[in-house]
Design a protein around this motif. Sequence first.
Motif, PDB file in Angstrom:
ATOM      1  N   LEU A 113      93.684  39.252  62.930  1.00 34.89           N
ATOM      2  CA  LEU A 113      92.235  39.135  62.849  1.00 34.89           C
ATOM      3  C   LEU A 113      91.778  37.710  62.588  1.00 34.89           C
ATOM      4  CD1 LEU A 113      90.938  40.679  59.483  1.00 34.89           C
ATOM      5  CD2 LEU A 113      93.270  39.941  59.858  1.00 34.89           C
ATOM      6  N   LYS A 114      90.521  37.511  62.851  1.00 35.04           N
ATOM      7  CA  LYS A 114      89.844  36.251  62.556  1.00 35.04           C
ATOM      8  C   LYS A 114      88.828  36.544  61.458  1.00 35.04           C
ATOM      9  CE  LYS A 114      86.704  32.861  64.730  1.00 35.04           C
ATOM     10  NZ  LYS A 114      86.003  32.512  65.988  1.00 35.04           N
ATOM     11  N   VAL A 115      88.914  35.810  60.368  1.00 33.12           N
ATOM     12  CA  VAL A 115      87.978  35.977  59.262  1.00 33.12           C
ATOM     13  C   VAL A 115      87.075  34.752  59.226  1.00 33.12           C
ATOM     14  CG1 VAL A 115      87.723  36.294  56.778  1.00 33.12           C
ATOM     15  CG2 VAL A 115      89.629  37.373  57.982  1.00 33.12           C
ATOM     16  N   MET A 116      85.766  34.994  59.203  1.00 31.18           N
ATOM     17  CA  MET A 116      84.783  33.918  59.301  1.00 31.18           C
ATOM     18  C   MET A 116      83.825  33.949  58.125  1.00 31.18           C
ATOM     19  SD  MET A 116      83.972  34.860  63.244  1.00 31.18           S
ATOM     20  CE  MET A 116      84.383  36.567  62.875  1.00 31.18           C
ATOM     21  N   SER A 117      83.319  32.772  57.766  1.00 31.58           N
ATOM     22  CA  SER A 117      82.224  32.734  56.794  1.00 31.58           C
ATOM     23  C   SER A 117      80.971  33.249  57.473  1.00 31.58           C
ATOM     24  CB  SER A 117      82.005  31.299  56.288  1.00 31.58           C
ATOM     25  OG  SER A 117      81.691  30.441  57.363  1.00 31.58           O
ATOM     26  N   SER A 118      80.187  34.051  56.760  1.00 33.13           N
ATOM     27  CA  SER A 118      78.986  34.652  57.329  1.00 33.13           C
ATOM     28  C   SER A 118      77.958  34.834  56.229  1.00 33.13           C
ATOM     29  CB  SER A 118      79.324  36.001  57.980  1.00 33.13           C
ATOM     30  OG  SER A 118      78.155  36.628  58.487  1.00 33.13           O
ATOM     31  N   PRO A 119      77.049  33.871  56.084  1.00 30.82           N
ATOM     32  CA  PRO A 119      76.055  33.946  55.004  1.00 30.82           C
ATOM     33  C   PRO A 119      75.225  35.228  55.034  1.00 30.82           C
ATOM     34  CG  PRO A 119      76.051  31.773  56.033  1.00 30.82           C
ATOM     35  CD  PRO A 119      76.927  32.652  56.877  1.00 30.82           C
ATOM     36  N   LYS A 120      75.079  35.824  56.233  1.00 33.51           N
ATOM     37  CA  LYS A 120      74.256  37.026  56.339  1.00 33.51           C
ATOM     38  C   LYS A 120      74.978  38.282  55.866  1.00 33.51           C
ATOM     39  CE  LYS A 120      71.516  35.218  60.192  1.00 33.51           C
ATOM     40  NZ  LYS A 120      71.083  35.422  61.591  1.00 33.51           N
ATOM     41  N   SER A 121      76.322  38.224  55.767  1.00 37.67           N
ATOM     42  CA  SER A 121      77.074  39.382  55.303  1.00 37.67           C
ATOM     43  C   SER A 121      76.947  39.525  53.794  1.00 37.67           C
ATOM     44  CB  SER A 121      78.549  39.242  55.682  1.00 37.67           C
ATOM     45  OG  SER A 121      78.698  39.168  57.074  1.00 37.67           O
ATOM     46  N   ARG A 122      77.162  40.751  53.304  1.00 37.53           N
ATOM     47  CA  ARG A 122      76.959  41.033  51.890  1.00 37.53           C
ATOM     48  C   ARG A 122      77.846  40.161  51.007  1.00 37.53           C
ATOM     49  NH1 ARG A 122      77.647  47.169  50.351  1.00 37.53           N
ATOM     50  NH2 ARG A 122      75.958  47.245  51.903  1.00 37.53           N
ATOM     51  N   ASN A 123      79.116  40.022  51.368  1.00 37.63           N
ATOM     52  CA  ASN A 123      80.023  39.212  50.544  1.00 37.63           C
ATOM     53  C   ASN A 123      80.361  37.861  51.180  1.00 37.63           C
ATOM     54  OD1 ASN A 123      81.377  40.439  52.559  1.00 37.63           O
ATOM     55  ND2 ASN A 123      82.935  41.422  51.297  1.00 37.63           N
ATOM     56  N   GLY A 124      79.562  37.448  52.176  1.00 40.82           N
ATOM     57  CA  GLY A 124      79.683  36.101  52.719  1.00 40.82           C
ATOM     58  C   GLY A 124      80.777  35.895  53.734  1.00 40.82           C
ATOM     59  N   ILE A 125      81.512  36.954  54.116  1.00 42.29           N
ATOM     60  CA  ILE A 125      82.566  36.830  55.111  1.00 42.29           C
ATOM     61  C   ILE A 125      82.490  37.985  56.097  1.00 42.29           C
ATOM     62  CG2 ILE A 125      84.142  35.542  53.610  1.00 42.29           C
ATOM     63  CD1 ILE A 125      85.638  38.087  53.100  1.00 42.29           C
ATOM     64  N   ARG A 126      83.082  37.773  57.266  1.00 41.89           N
ATOM     65  CA  ARG A 126      83.110  38.809  58.300  1.00 41.89           C
ATOM     66  C   ARG A 126      84.457  38.759  58.992  1.00 41.89           C
ATOM     67  NH1 ARG A 126      79.576  36.902  61.431  1.00 41.89           N
ATOM     68  NH2 ARG A 126      80.756  36.392  63.294  1.00 41.89           N
ATOM     69  N   GLY A 127      85.035  39.913  59.271  1.00 43.11           N
ATOM     70  CA  GLY A 127      86.314  39.976  59.960  1.00 43.11           C
ATOM     71  C   GLY A 127      86.168  40.476  61.381  1.00 43.11           C
ATOM     72  N   ASN A 128      86.941  39.895  62.274  1.00 43.86           N
ATOM     73  CA  ASN A 128      86.958  40.315  63.680  1.00 43.86           C
ATOM     74  C   ASN A 128      88.395  40.661  64.038  1.00 43.86           C
ATOM     75  OD1 ASN A 128      86.404  40.761  66.377  1.00 43.86           O
ATOM     76  ND2 ASN A 128      86.428  38.591  66.916  1.00 43.86           N
ATOM     77  N   ILE A 129      88.680  41.943  64.273  1.00 46.83           N
ATOM     78  CA  ILE A 129      90.032  42.392  64.579  1.00 46.83           C
ATOM     79  C   ILE A 129      90.367  42.065  66.026  1.00 46.83           C
ATOM     80  CG2 ILE A 129      91.543  44.411  64.757  1.00 46.83           C
ATOM     81  CD1 ILE A 129      89.956  45.677  62.485  1.00 46.83           C
ATOM     82  N   LEU A 130      91.458  41.308  66.211  1.00 47.74           N
ATOM     83  CA  LEU A 130      91.886  40.893  67.546  1.00 47.74           C
ATOM     84  C   LEU A 130      92.935  41.841  68.120  1.00 47.74           C
ATOM     85  CD1 LEU A 130      92.183  37.073  66.841  1.00 47.74           C
ATOM     86  CD2 LEU A 130      90.178  38.352  67.589  1.00 47.74           C
ATOM     87  N   SER A 131      93.732  42.470  67.252  1.00 47.08           N
ATOM     88  CA  SER A 131      94.683  43.489  67.685  1.00 47.08           C
ATOM     89  C   SER A 131      95.062  44.341  66.486  1.00 47.08           C
ATOM     90  CB  SER A 131      95.935  42.875  68.320  1.00 47.08           C
ATOM     91  OG  SER A 131      96.776  42.316  67.336  1.00 47.08           O
ATOM     92  N   CYS A 132      95.443  45.600  66.758  1.00 48.02           N
ATOM     93  CA  CYS A 132      95.800  46.522  65.685  1.00 48.02           C
ATOM     94  C   CYS A 132      96.825  47.506  66.224  1.00 48.02           C
ATOM     95  CB  CYS A 132      94.559  47.242  65.164  1.00 48.02           C
ATOM     96  SG  CYS A 132      94.897  48.478  63.890  1.00 48.02           S
TER      97      CYS A 132
END
Length: 466
Positions: free
Chosen positions: A430-449
């Motif tokens: 996954l790719k984890v990004m900073s995201s000020p709009k998210s509740r805890n300031g981060i957002r994850g994007n799953i690339l494969s599972c």
Amino acid sequence: MTSRVSARAVVAVCDLQPNSANVAVVGVVIGKTDMKSFPDRKNIGSERYTFSFTVKDSPDYFINASFWGTGDYIHTMSSLFRIGDCVMIENPLIVTKDPEKERFCPATSSLYRLLLTENHSAVKVFPDREADPRLISIFHLPVKDNRDFFSLGDIVANGQSLDGNVLNILAVLQSVGETKYFTTSDGRKGQRCEVKLFDETVMSFCLICWDMETVKFVQSWIPRETVLFIADTRVTFDSFRKSMVATVTSKTIITVNPDSKEAELLFRYAKEFSETGALDDQEQFGDHVSLDSISDVFTVTQLKLSIQGNDKQDCIYGVTYAFITILNLDASVSKVIRSRCAKCWFQVTDEMQRCSNPACPGNPNLEITTGFDLLVDITDHTGTLKSCSLSGTAAEKTLGCTAEEFLQLTEPEKTALKWKFLLERCKICLKVMSSPKSRNGIRGNILSCTLAEPLEVRQALSSVAL
């Protein structure tokens, strides 16, 4: 190096004449190449070193310069200044341009070029506080007509008919990719950096940078706030991406935040468009990082800490071995599969079948793309990363079906598919990004599972500091 400056007469680029002696040129550096070496024909077995740069001293006049000398000296001079610095060039040789040699240099308005040598020439760099404000303002004036550019939509629409053409682009910086370093088969070191652009017509367009000077220049740009006028970039059809891309060459001059009406309008559009969040959505759907290059293993908490409070890094790629704790495949279809506009990536309303972006260039001739758009929670013994995005082809490969095939499943089949993964240990890239709009300031994007084997989990976690 600078003691002789006061003895030289400063001459404007437009007033330069061949073979003028004891002159100096003051300007702002608008382009610069890496240092290169060539066999010295006068001294067999040795090499001569050089680098080139372009200086501008007025809205209409700019000139190319080349510095020649020994390796150590040229390295020192090349490290002395960068694109955007104001400089004084002392005692250059002024020569008429050679059309053959100029083929690989920026096209300039001057009839001449400057040759600088180790024994006779020098360059002084002005500190920011001493730089002429007039030169700083000139730096933001494009070297081509403000209206002489292609939109990204024009390039995409014309496609392969533009393959190999050199043209101008006005666009906004969306993101700067990681610089990749490599060594060629003959031992030369190189680098490559991909920059993503956007404008009113296209959400993401790739600009490739090979030269280290350009790569350094790129690092100073602010994503979504920097407008670029890219003069004389080469566009080609990338058969791997199956799309058009642009490449910065030795002829390219990039003007940052150009002082023009067209750039101002594009900046306003970019600011308003960024605030809608559409670029965030497009970014998570359009990640093209090779999965083979992602090898660092993290716990969930380590992923969070890598982003939170880190001003120097706004995203991280990694592997985690965690449990899927929320996967609502049996929820309403609108929470599993969404329709988006193929042009701007905004959601399409099911009732009206219209793009929700009022400024979308696709309205009223709407092109719709449909795909998975899931929010997944992943949990290990250290914590939970909530609402990770699992979408597009990553979701299709994980679930083993397309969005269209999923719609044909019965409710019991959807539930069975859900429990294939729910509360199971998975290997998740996954790719984890900073995201000020998210509740805890981060957002994850799953690339494969994929479901993880117990032995694989033990081996992977044994190398992680728990």
